[in-house]
Design an enzyme around this catalytic site. Sequence first.
Site, PDB file in Angstrom:
ATOM      1  N   ASP A  60      31.794  93.777 -12.937  1.00 16.21           N
ATOM      2  CA  ASP A  60      31.891  95.111 -10.953  1.00 16.21           C
ATOM      3  C   ASP A  60      30.482  95.449 -12.091  1.00 16.21           C
ATOM      4  OD1 ASP A  60      32.258  96.051  -9.510  1.00 16.21           O
ATOM      5  OD2 ASP A  60      33.995  97.363  -9.962  1.00 16.21           O
ATOM      6  N   SER A  92      37.638 101.775  -5.214  1.00 12.55           N
ATOM      7  CA  SER A  92      36.070 102.499  -5.018  1.00 12.55           C
ATOM      8  C   SER A  92      36.000 103.671  -4.824  1.00 12.55           C
ATOM      9  CB  SER A  92      35.501 101.205  -3.961  1.00 12.55           C
ATOM     10  OG  SER A  92      34.414 101.959  -3.782  1.00 12.55           O
ATOM     11  N   HIS A 138      34.311  93.384  -7.174  1.00  7.78           N
ATOM     12  CA  HIS A 138      34.153  94.497  -7.106  1.00  7.78           C
ATOM     13  C   HIS A 138      35.413  94.497  -5.303  1.00  7.78           C
ATOM     14  CE1 HIS A 138      34.285  99.230  -6.780  1.00  7.78           C
ATOM     15  NE2 HIS A 138      33.589  99.123  -5.292  1.00  7.78           N
TER      16      HIS A 138
END
Length: 652
Positions: free
Chosen positions: A595, A509, A641
């Site tokens: 995502d 991330s 995610h």
Amino acid sequence: QEGTKVPSKRKQNTSTVTSDLLHKNLLKSEQENWNDISPTYKAMTKRIKEKLEELHNMYTLNSGSPRMRFGENVYFEENGCIFLAKADDDEGNADILFSIEDLGFSDAFIQRIRISPDQRYMAISLKSENSEEATCIIMKLGNFPVVEKVIPSVFSFEWAADDVLYYTTQKNLKCQNVFMTTFTYQKHTKLVYTEEDARFFVDLYCTKDRRFLTINSNSKTTSEVWLVDCRHPFESPALVQARTTGVIYHIEHRKEQLYILTTYGEPAEYKAILADIASSGKDNWQLVYALEKQTKLVDFEMFSDDCIMFLKNAGHLYLNVISFVSHSLQSIKLPTWACEFELESHPEHTTSTCYFQLSSPVHPPKRFAYSFKENNLIEQAVQEVPIITNCHTTRLLAKSKDETLVPITVFHNKNSKELHRRPLLVHVYGAYGIDLHMSFKEEKLILIEEGWILAYCHVRGGGEQGLSWHRDGCQHNKLKGLHDLRACIMLLHDLGFSQPKHTALAAASAGGVLAGALCNTDPALIRAMVLQAPFVDVLNTMMKTHLPLTIEEQEEWGNPLEDEKCLKYIKSYCPYQNIKPQCYPSVFITAYENDERIPLTGILKYVQKLRKAALDHASRTSKKGNWIPNIILDVQANGSHCDSSWEHSLNE
């Protein structure tokens, strides 16, 4: 009408169609590339998968899910079933209340459970791997539990009274509305609170003594709390303290007084404050306890006569116990190997023992109890699990460019000889004031067993040393996190932990920003980089206000649309913007097609540009032994995610 000019609309549509087509073509070529490459790793994947499953089965048998005790009743969840047991009885005699399969949600997992004070209702939220949003189901308990109500797109929920539930709804990753719903007498649902500012996110919490339900509206830097009196759940919420830019606060309650955790006052770190309910504004706040410098408050739990604080300082974990009766403070250092705590649920605040679990990336969760009566820590013996005795934990401090000392946690096998020849996996995150994830992972244990060294770099931008550690690494300080990461890797090599040609860097991330930036500035420090759903196109993403998170993220990255200085600064470190022809490490990226947090387009463009730069460099320099890095992207159709379910992390 004749003579009216309408070319602009058509132009705009054409560019949208072109960019969609480009996206589809890029995605298709990456999928084909992955299908060609992945069979190469088949044998290795099979071996690792078998070993991971074996370890997982060994350790999960003993961990179990958290228990929720209400008087004589104990509720728990296992394999998608909700059980009810008697407190003094063997759990083998527990009754199954219902399973999520009975409810028609076979591919979902239970995210949150809340039981009404009289135990007549249970609210659970179910979430599938492919979605950010959860469904809340309210069950009426009894001999034959029945579904009372189903509420879609719910984020948090709490019982204000026996049959009054408050909940927040989630849309496009935002939570801005709070509703109240009742189940007996006149059943009705009404909106009780709306947050107008897009930077703020609303969630709900009940104070430990169940006296108040709190409506918490938080941005990345500022918060505001409203109280719902659980004795009068239909009355309008009361404001504690109006939002003040830069001041975060959270509320607990004990004996007609509010206990407030807040960043108000100097230094801007957490402090414990006391206030009366009737005059709760910040002018009436009295300081009870302030944290030491560079200390992170990890968690805080209130009991009837004591309050317990979990703290982190220079990588070590501590327990601070404040007694409201004797007005004393006791500090206990927890075992050196421990990196993460998880507090167990204690629905009854009158209990005399606090239970929690300690773990590290290579130590499975171990249960501990703190007894308020005895003032001591007790290690809970569970069925015998082979304890990892041959793993050494070292804590180091690296000196960054501006002389700041940056903590590193290192794990390696005690029996490993010649550490400079061993492979090293470096982890980094450094954003949002969030600590690097250090709970137990089976794959980390495999790496230790196979002679790897694991290093966790607690760089600025993360939260490991308190709130100032985050402030020092966000917005116009982002480069400090990059300097920290470079200093950490160089120190590890200088101390004889591996060397550049055996070093890999892992990030997920927002950690992709620092990892991707280092890959551009110091590619010779690492041989490989592994990224999961990485944020690599900061500039273009922060320029698009139609994306769900852009506005609230401005407190972390700045606002390049309105601030020219900020735009230049982001451009100076953004991984995508700074790719140039040079010898890059090999890169493996996992991304998710759907995502909502990290747009896939940015990752596709990043991979394409990186591959081109690596090939350009190779064609210009025809040195002997010149190698072209492997740059691989695996786009998964399922999963959201950085999803953390076991099946998903096994594939990863």
